[in-house]
Design a protein around this motif. Sequence first.
Motif, PDB file in Angstrom:
ATOM      1  N   UNK A  20       0.818  -1.226   0.000  1.00  0.00           N
ATOM      2  CA  UNK A  20       0.000   0.000   0.000  1.00  0.00           C
ATOM      3  C   UNK A  20       0.843   1.263   0.000  1.00  0.00           C
ATOM      4  N   UNK A  21       2.145   1.111   0.007  1.00  0.00           N
ATOM      5  CA  UNK A  21       3.070   2.239   0.102  1.00  0.00           C
ATOM      6  C   UNK A  21       2.808   3.054   1.370  1.00  0.00           C
ATOM      7  N   UNK A  22       2.433   2.355   2.440  1.00  0.00           N
ATOM      8  CA  UNK A  22       2.215   2.959   3.762  1.00  0.00           C
ATOM      9  C   UNK A  22       1.151   4.059   3.731  1.00  0.00           C
ATOM     10  N   UNK A  23       0.138   3.864   2.883  1.00  0.00           N
ATOM     11  CA  UNK A  23      -0.954   4.831   2.740  1.00  0.00           C
ATOM     12  C   UNK A  23      -2.290   4.096   2.808  1.00  0.00           C
ATOM     13  N   UNK A  24      -3.284   4.728   3.424  1.00  0.00           N
ATOM     14  CA  UNK A  24      -4.631   4.165   3.498  1.00  0.00           C
ATOM     15  C   UNK A  24      -5.109   3.842   2.085  1.00  0.00           C
ATOM     16  N   UNK A  25      -5.677   2.665   1.917  1.00  0.00           N
ATOM     17  CA  UNK A  25      -6.105   2.238   0.589  1.00  0.00           C
ATOM     18  C   UNK A  25      -7.583   2.501   0.309  1.00  0.00           C
ATOM     19  N   UNK A  26      -8.229   3.282   1.147  1.00  0.00           N
ATOM     20  CA  UNK A  26      -9.613   3.654   0.873  1.00  0.00           C
ATOM     21  C   UNK A  26      -9.609   4.549  -0.361  1.00  0.00           C
ATOM     22  N   UNK A  27     -10.483   4.235  -1.296  1.00  0.00           N
ATOM     23  CA  UNK A  27     -10.549   5.039  -2.505  1.00  0.00           C
ATOM     24  C   UNK A  27     -11.933   4.963  -3.131  1.00  0.00           C
ATOM     25  N   UNK A  28     -12.224   5.926  -3.951  1.00  0.00           N
ATOM     26  CA  UNK A  28     -13.441   5.918  -4.731  1.00  0.00           C
ATOM     27  C   UNK A  28     -14.736   5.906  -3.953  1.00  0.00           C
ATOM     28  N   UNK A  29     -14.732   6.420  -2.743  1.00  0.00           N
ATOM     29  CA  UNK A  29     -15.970   6.545  -1.996  1.00  0.00           C
ATOM     30  C   UNK A  29     -16.321   5.373  -1.097  1.00  0.00           C
ATOM     31  N   UNK A  30     -15.391   4.475  -0.832  1.00  0.00           N
ATOM     32  CA  UNK A  30     -15.680   3.338   0.056  1.00  0.00           C
ATOM     33  C   UNK A  30     -16.194   3.800   1.413  1.00  0.00           C
ATOM     34  N   UNK A  31     -15.656   4.896   1.906  1.00  0.00           N
ATOM     35  CA  UNK A  31     -16.037   5.395   3.229  1.00  0.00           C
ATOM     36  C   UNK A  31     -17.076   6.512   3.146  1.00  0.00           C
ATOM     37  N   UNK A  32     -17.457   6.877   1.946  1.00  0.00           N
ATOM     38  CA  UNK A  32     -18.399   7.968   1.772  1.00  0.00           C
ATOM     39  C   UNK A  32     -17.731   9.221   1.243  1.00  0.00           C
ATOM     40  N   UNK A  33     -16.427   9.320   1.404  1.00  0.00           N
ATOM     41  CA  UNK A  33     -15.674  10.442   0.850  1.00  0.00           C
ATOM     42  C   UNK A  33     -15.061   9.987  -0.462  1.00  0.00           C
ATOM     43  N   UNK A  34     -15.121  10.816  -1.440  1.00  0.00           N
ATOM     44  CA  UNK A  34     -14.492  10.460  -2.715  1.00  0.00           C
ATOM     45  C   UNK A  34     -13.011  10.836  -2.729  1.00  0.00           C
ATOM     46  N   UNK A  35     -12.536  11.420  -1.623  1.00  0.00           N
ATOM     47  CA  UNK A  35     -11.132  11.835  -1.502  1.00  0.00           C
ATOM     48  C   UNK A  35     -10.690  12.608  -2.752  1.00  0.00           C
ATOM     49  N   UNK A  36     -11.448  13.631  -3.159  1.00  0.00           N
ATOM     50  CA  UNK A  36     -11.173  14.314  -4.425  1.00  0.00           C
ATOM     51  C   UNK A  36      -9.838  15.068  -4.471  1.00  0.00           C
ATOM     52  N   UNK A  37      -9.336  15.492  -3.334  1.00  0.00           N
ATOM     53  CA  UNK A  37      -8.101  16.270  -3.335  1.00  0.00           C
ATOM     54  C   UNK A  37      -6.856  15.405  -3.521  1.00  0.00           C
ATOM     55  N   UNK A  38      -7.029  14.092  -3.420  1.00  0.00           N
ATOM     56  CA  UNK A  38      -5.862  13.204  -3.473  1.00  0.00           C
ATOM     57  C   UNK A  38      -6.027  12.125  -4.535  1.00  0.00           C
ATOM     58  N   UNK A  39      -6.672  12.422  -5.616  1.00  0.00           N
ATOM     59  CA  UNK A  39      -6.797  11.453  -6.696  1.00  0.00           C
ATOM     60  C   UNK A  39      -7.669  10.279  -6.335  1.00  0.00           C
ATOM     61  N   UNK A  40      -8.707  10.502  -5.565  1.00  0.00           N
ATOM     62  CA  UNK A  40      -9.696   9.508  -5.151  1.00  0.00           C
ATOM     63  C   UNK A  40      -9.176   8.504  -4.132  1.00  0.00           C
ATOM     64  N   UNK A  41      -8.000   8.737  -3.568  1.00  0.00           N
ATOM     65  CA  UNK A  41      -7.453   7.849  -2.536  1.00  0.00           C
ATOM     66  C   UNK A  41      -7.185   8.644  -1.270  1.00  0.00           C
ATOM     67  N   UNK A  72      -5.186 -10.391   0.294  1.00  0.00           N
ATOM     68  CA  UNK A  72      -6.534  -9.830   0.186  1.00  0.00           C
ATOM     69  C   UNK A  72      -6.833  -8.811   1.296  1.00  0.00           C
ATOM     70  N   UNK A  73      -5.806  -8.417   2.025  1.00  0.00           N
ATOM     71  CA  UNK A  73      -5.960  -7.406   3.064  1.00  0.00           C
ATOM     72  C   UNK A  73      -5.587  -6.051   2.503  1.00  0.00           C
ATOM     73  N   UNK A  74      -6.066  -5.002   3.149  1.00  0.00           N
ATOM     74  CA  UNK A  74      -5.701  -3.655   2.728  1.00  0.00           C
ATOM     75  C   UNK A  74      -5.400  -2.796   3.946  1.00  0.00           C
ATOM     76  N   UNK A  75      -4.702  -1.718   3.703  1.00  0.00           N
ATOM     77  CA  UNK A  75      -4.367  -0.758   4.758  1.00  0.00           C
ATOM     78  C   UNK A  75      -5.522   0.224   4.898  1.00  0.00           C
ATOM     79  N   UNK A  80     -11.515   5.990   7.867  1.00  0.00           N
ATOM     80  CA  UNK A  80     -12.055   5.347   6.666  1.00  0.00           C
ATOM     81  C   UNK A  80     -12.587   3.953   6.997  1.00  0.00           C
ATOM     82  N   UNK A  81     -11.865   3.208   7.825  1.00  0.00           N
ATOM     83  CA  UNK A  81     -12.289   1.861   8.196  1.00  0.00           C
ATOM     84  C   UNK A  81     -13.665   1.900   8.860  1.00  0.00           C
ATOM     85  N   UNK A  82     -13.847   2.770   9.830  1.00  0.00           N
ATOM     86  CA  UNK A  82     -15.115   2.868  10.549  1.00  0.00           C
ATOM     87  C   UNK A  82     -16.254   3.247   9.611  1.00  0.00           C
TER      88      UNK A  82
END
Length: 107
Positions: A20-41, A72-75, A80-82
């Motif tokens: 994961x390059x030591x970065x949260x792997x939530x992307x594309x709205x999994x948590x409800x945020x589209x993370x638009x300022x960081x390329x969707x991640x 099959x695990x992610x960071x 984001x996890x909650x």
Amino acid sequence: MTHRPPLGASAAWQAVMEAADYQCQCEGGLCGSKHPKTGLRCFRTTGHVRLIVAPADLTLSPVAAAAVPTEQLRAWCADCHTKAQKRQLANQRELERQQADEPLSLF
């Protein structure tokens, strides 16, 4: 920067974090945020917060989640996890509600 793994399952944590390059792997709205300022991640890294390792499917029981292979695990950051877990569980409940048998009609 030094990345300190948790006390348990440190080899799995390390493998997931490196992938994961030591970065949260939530992307594309999994948590409800589209993370638009960081390329969707999510922007959070182990330099900002402590990241955890969990499956992508957050509806799994703790026993099933423990059996998920490392590949099959992610960071996840805790935020984001909650949020992603709440969204996945709500979606699962709605799907189960829709698939439930219709009650027998009285008329």
